[in-house]
Design a protein around this motif. Structure first.
Motif, PDB file in Angstrom:
ATOM      1  N   VAL A  48     -14.794  54.059  47.530  1.00 55.63           N
ATOM      2  CA  VAL A  48     -14.051  53.249  46.572  1.00 55.63           C
ATOM      3  C   VAL A  48     -14.342  51.768  46.767  1.00 55.63           C
ATOM      4  O   VAL A  48     -14.763  51.079  45.838  1.00 55.63           O
ATOM      5  N   ALA A  49     -14.121  51.260  47.988  1.00 55.78           N
ATOM      6  CA  ALA A  49     -14.304  49.833  48.244  1.00 55.78           C
ATOM      7  C   ALA A  49     -14.442  49.604  49.736  1.00 55.78           C
ATOM      8  O   ALA A  49     -13.988  50.419  50.541  1.00 55.78           O
ATOM      9  N   ALA A  50     -15.066  48.481  50.100  1.00 53.67           N
ATOM     10  CA  ALA A  50     -15.223  48.123  51.503  1.00 53.67           C
ATOM     11  C   ALA A  50     -15.203  46.619  51.652  1.00 53.67           C
ATOM     12  O   ALA A  50     -15.516  45.881  50.711  1.00 53.67           O
ATOM     13  N   ILE A  51     -14.842  46.184  52.859  1.00 51.03           N
ATOM     14  CA  ILE A  51     -14.790  44.754  53.155  1.00 51.03           C
ATOM     15  C   ILE A  51     -15.275  44.544  54.582  1.00 51.03           C
ATOM     16  O   ILE A  51     -14.905  45.280  55.483  1.00 51.03           O
ATOM     17  N   THR A  58     -17.338  41.908  50.101  1.00 51.05           N
ATOM     18  CA  THR A  58     -16.661  43.069  49.532  1.00 51.05           C
ATOM     19  C   THR A  58     -17.630  43.893  48.693  1.00 51.05           C
ATOM     20  O   THR A  58     -18.599  43.356  48.142  1.00 51.05           O
ATOM     21  N   TYR A  59     -17.357  45.193  48.612  1.00 50.45           N
ATOM     22  CA  TYR A  59     -18.213  46.131  47.883  1.00 50.45           C
ATOM     23  C   TYR A  59     -17.315  47.090  47.126  1.00 50.45           C
ATOM     24  O   TYR A  59     -16.274  47.496  47.645  1.00 50.45           O
ATOM     25  N   TYR A  60     -17.741  47.485  45.919  1.00 55.22           N
ATOM     26  CA  TYR A  60     -16.937  48.379  45.099  1.00 55.22           C
ATOM     27  C   TYR A  60     -17.789  49.458  44.459  1.00 55.22           C
ATOM     28  O   TYR A  60     -18.958  49.222  44.118  1.00 55.22           O
ATOM     29  N   THR A  69      -9.100  45.790  43.909  1.00 54.17           N
ATOM     30  CA  THR A  69      -9.457  44.677  44.783  1.00 54.17           C
ATOM     31  C   THR A  69      -9.113  45.035  46.218  1.00 54.17           C
ATOM     32  O   THR A  69      -7.968  45.400  46.513  1.00 54.17           O
ATOM     33  N   ILE A  70     -10.096  44.928  47.097  1.00 57.42           N
ATOM     34  CA  ILE A  70      -9.871  45.159  48.514  1.00 57.42           C
ATOM     35  C   ILE A  70      -9.677  43.818  49.199  1.00 57.42           C
ATOM     36  O   ILE A  70     -10.328  42.826  48.856  1.00 57.42           O
ATOM     37  N   SER A  71      -8.772  43.788  50.167  1.00 62.25           N
ATOM     38  CA  SER A  71      -8.531  42.559  50.921  1.00 62.25           C
ATOM     39  C   SER A  71      -8.055  42.932  52.317  1.00 62.25           C
ATOM     40  O   SER A  71      -7.802  44.113  52.608  1.00 62.25           O
ATOM     41  N   LYS A 103     -19.345  45.655  59.289  1.00 66.11           N
ATOM     42  CA  LYS A 103     -19.980  45.311  58.021  1.00 66.11           C
ATOM     43  C   LYS A 103     -19.274  45.908  56.814  1.00 66.11           C
ATOM     44  O   LYS A 103     -19.369  45.384  55.707  1.00 66.11           O
ATOM     45  N   GLY A 104     -18.589  47.062  57.005  1.00 61.67           N
ATOM     46  CA  GLY A 104     -18.122  47.820  55.852  1.00 61.67           C
ATOM     47  C   GLY A 104     -19.338  48.548  55.284  1.00 61.67           C
ATOM     48  O   GLY A 104     -20.465  48.095  55.450  1.00 61.67           O
ATOM     49  N   SER A 105     -19.114  49.681  54.644  1.00 61.54           N
ATOM     50  CA  SER A 105     -20.234  50.463  54.156  1.00 61.54           C
ATOM     51  C   SER A 105     -19.774  51.384  53.037  1.00 61.54           C
ATOM     52  O   SER A 105     -18.596  51.747  52.958  1.00 61.54           O
ATOM     53  N   ARG A 106     -20.706  51.765  52.175  1.00 59.47           N
ATOM     54  CA  ARG A 106     -20.431  52.757  51.141  1.00 59.47           C
ATOM     55  C   ARG A 106     -20.544  54.182  51.686  1.00 59.47           C
ATOM     56  O   ARG A 106     -20.228  55.137  50.991  1.00 59.47           O
TER      57      ARG A 106
END
Length: 124
Positions: A48-51, A58-60, A69-71, A103-106
């Motif tokens: 869905v989303a990452a930060i 941020t990634y969606y 919106t991710i925060s 990093k956050g990732s998909r």
């Protein structure tokens, strides 16, 4: 170890909004990338989303871009997912996850810790 607890799910009508929270406890939260995924019974888990932990980047997923919106609030060790203009196809169990690399990732397999999930149901 990092413990993640999601909250904020529920039942909402199409077009409505919800804000999911992911409270973290344990190791230093600020160094983790955070992600949100969702899953419907019988289907694969979906990004869905990452930060990331720095800047942050941020990634969606295309399906939620412009609506979600991710925060994160490192002082509160909490990540959020603000969901607006909800659609019935957003109905799923939503999971937050923490990525040690920051990093956050998909990709779900890159996350080290997962919460138990919170149900989101959008009625038409």
């Amino acid at each position: 170890q990092l413990r993640l607890v999601e909250s904020g799910g529920g039942l909402v009508q199409a077009g409505g909004s919800l804000r999911l929270s992911c409270a973290a406890s344990g190791q230093s939260f600020r160094k983790y990338g955070m992600g949100w995924f969702r899953q419907v019974p019988g289907k694969d888990r979906e990004f869905v989303a990452a930060i990331s932990w720095s800047d942050p980047d941020t990634y969606y997923a295309d399906s939620v871009k412009g609506r979600f919106t991710i925060s994160r609030d490192n002082a509160k060790t909490t990540a959020y997912l603000q969901m607006n203009s909800l659609k019935p196809e957003d109905t799923a169990v939503y999971y937050c996850a923490a990525d040690l690399e920051g990093k956050g990732s998909r990709i779900g397999s890159r996350y080290d810790y997962w919460g138990q999930g919170t149900q989101v149901t959008v009625s038409s």
